[in-house]
Write a protein that holds these residues in place. Structure first.
Motif, short mmCIF file in Angstrom:
data_model
loop_
_atom_site.label_atom_id
_atom_site.label_comp_id
_atom_site.label_asym_id
_atom_site.label_seq_id
_atom_site.Cartn_x
_atom_site.Cartn_y
_atom_site.Cartn_z
N SER A 269 0.64 -1.27 -0.01
CA SER A 269 -0.23 0.18 0.20
C SER A 269 0.59 1.38 -0.07
N HIS A 270 2.47 1.24 0.24
CA HIS A 270 2.69 2.84 0.04
C HIS A 270 2.73 3.14 -1.48
N LYS A 271 3.23 4.04 -1.18
CA LYS A 271 2.70 5.37 -2.42
C LYS A 271 3.53 7.13 -1.85
N TYR A 272 4.23 7.67 -3.12
CA TYR A 272 4.53 8.26 -3.17
C TYR A 272 3.56 9.87 -2.61
N THR A 273 4.54 10.57 -2.01
CA THR A 273 3.18 11.35 -1.58
C THR A 273 3.27 12.77 -1.79
N LEU A 274 2.83 13.43 -2.50
CA LEU A 274 1.80 15.36 -3.87
C LEU A 274 4.09 15.65 -3.45
N SER A 275 4.73 15.39 -2.18
CA SER A 275 5.77 16.37 -1.58
C SER A 275 6.93 15.41 -2.38
N HIS A 276 6.73 14.43 -2.42
CA HIS A 276 7.87 13.12 -2.74
C HIS A 276 7.60 13.74 -4.79
N ILE A 277 6.13 13.25 -4.76
CA ILE A 277 5.91 13.53 -6.10
C ILE A 277 6.67 14.93 -7.39
N LEU A 278 6.02 16.18 -6.70
CA LEU A 278 6.75 17.29 -7.28
C LEU A 278 8.56 16.87 -6.89
N LYS A 279 9.04 16.84 -5.49
CA LYS A 279 9.71 16.77 -5.83
C LYS A 279 11.04 16.19 -6.89
N ILE A 280 10.04 14.38 -7.36
CA ILE A 280 10.71 13.93 -8.55
C ILE A 280 10.67 15.00 -10.21
N CYS A 281 9.67 15.34 -10.28
CA CYS A 281 9.15 16.27 -11.14
C CYS A 281 9.80 17.17 -11.07
N ASN A 282 10.15 18.24 -9.92
CA ASN A 282 11.22 18.68 -10.40
C ASN A 282 12.65 18.54 -10.83
N GLU A 283 12.65 17.10 -9.80
CA GLU A 283 14.27 16.47 -10.37
C GLU A 283 14.07 16.47 -11.89
N PHE A 284 13.91 15.85 -13.05
CA PHE A 284 13.67 15.39 -14.29
C PHE A 284 13.25 16.66 -14.83
N ASN A 285 12.60 17.70 -14.43
CA ASN A 285 12.12 18.94 -14.86
C ASN A 285 11.10 18.63 -16.02
N TYR A 286 10.13 17.79 -14.93
CA TYR A 286 8.66 17.58 -15.70
C TYR A 286 7.22 18.08 -15.58
N PRO A 287 6.61 18.12 -15.73
CA PRO A 287 5.61 19.07 -15.36
C PRO A 287 4.73 18.11 -14.42
N ILE A 288 4.25 18.62 -13.27
CA ILE A 288 4.03 17.29 -12.50
C ILE A 288 2.04 17.07 -12.99
N GLU A 289 1.99 17.75 -13.37
CA GLU A 289 0.11 17.68 -13.82
C GLU A 289 -0.13 16.71 -14.88
N GLN A 290 1.02 16.29 -16.34
CA GLN A 290 1.56 15.10 -16.93
C GLN A 290 1.52 13.95 -16.27
N ILE A 291 1.67 13.31 -13.88
CA ILE A 291 1.85 12.55 -14.10
C ILE A 291 0.25 12.52 -13.58
N PHE A 292 -0.56 13.17 -13.54
CA PHE A 292 -1.76 12.54 -13.13
C PHE A 292 -2.91 13.00 -14.30
N LEU A 293 -2.89 13.20 -15.28
CA LEU A 293 -3.48 13.63 -16.33
C LEU A 293 -2.96 13.12 -17.53
N ASN A 294 -3.88 12.40 -18.40
CA ASN A 294 -3.24 11.25 -19.90
C ASN A 294 -3.81 12.10 -20.82
N ASP A 295 -3.54 11.84 -21.69
CA ASP A 295 -4.37 12.93 -22.95
C ASP A 295 -5.52 13.05 -23.36
#
Length: 100
Positions: free
Chosen positions: A47-73
């Protein structure tokens, strides 16, 4: 266990990690977690998952828009406010499964 949507989000993050040739250890170091914790997050059996803070750090590290993690085309083709869809998806990710 995680929901299908939660696993989809985590799988997007794993693919992003792999594309940037980061190991679970690299991500763990970035987030201040143990390697095993990242392994548990990426496993569909826990049941472990990333927190929103973790996801934001990962997206910032990779210069990746956070909305693309949650949204699809498909989300972008709907005729409603994309921010509302994004918020709904984040809430869906954060929700605990109630069927276990």
């Amino acid at each position: 266990m995680k929901s299908e949507y939660q696993n989809n989000v985590i799988n997007k993050i794993r693919r992003l990690r792999e594309e940037h040739q980061y190991s679970q250890e690299n991500i763990a170091s970035l987030l201040g977690l143990s390697n095993g914790h990242v392994g548990n997050i990426e496993s569909s059996k826990t049941s472990h998952k990333y927190t929103l803070s973790h996801i934001l750090k990962i997206c910032n590290e990779f210069n990746y828009p956070i909305e693309q993690i949650f949204l699809n085309d498909e989300d972008y083709t709907k005729n409603i406010d994309i921010v509302s869809i994004l918020i709904q998806k984040i809430i869906k990710y954060e929700e605990q499964r109630k069927d276990y």
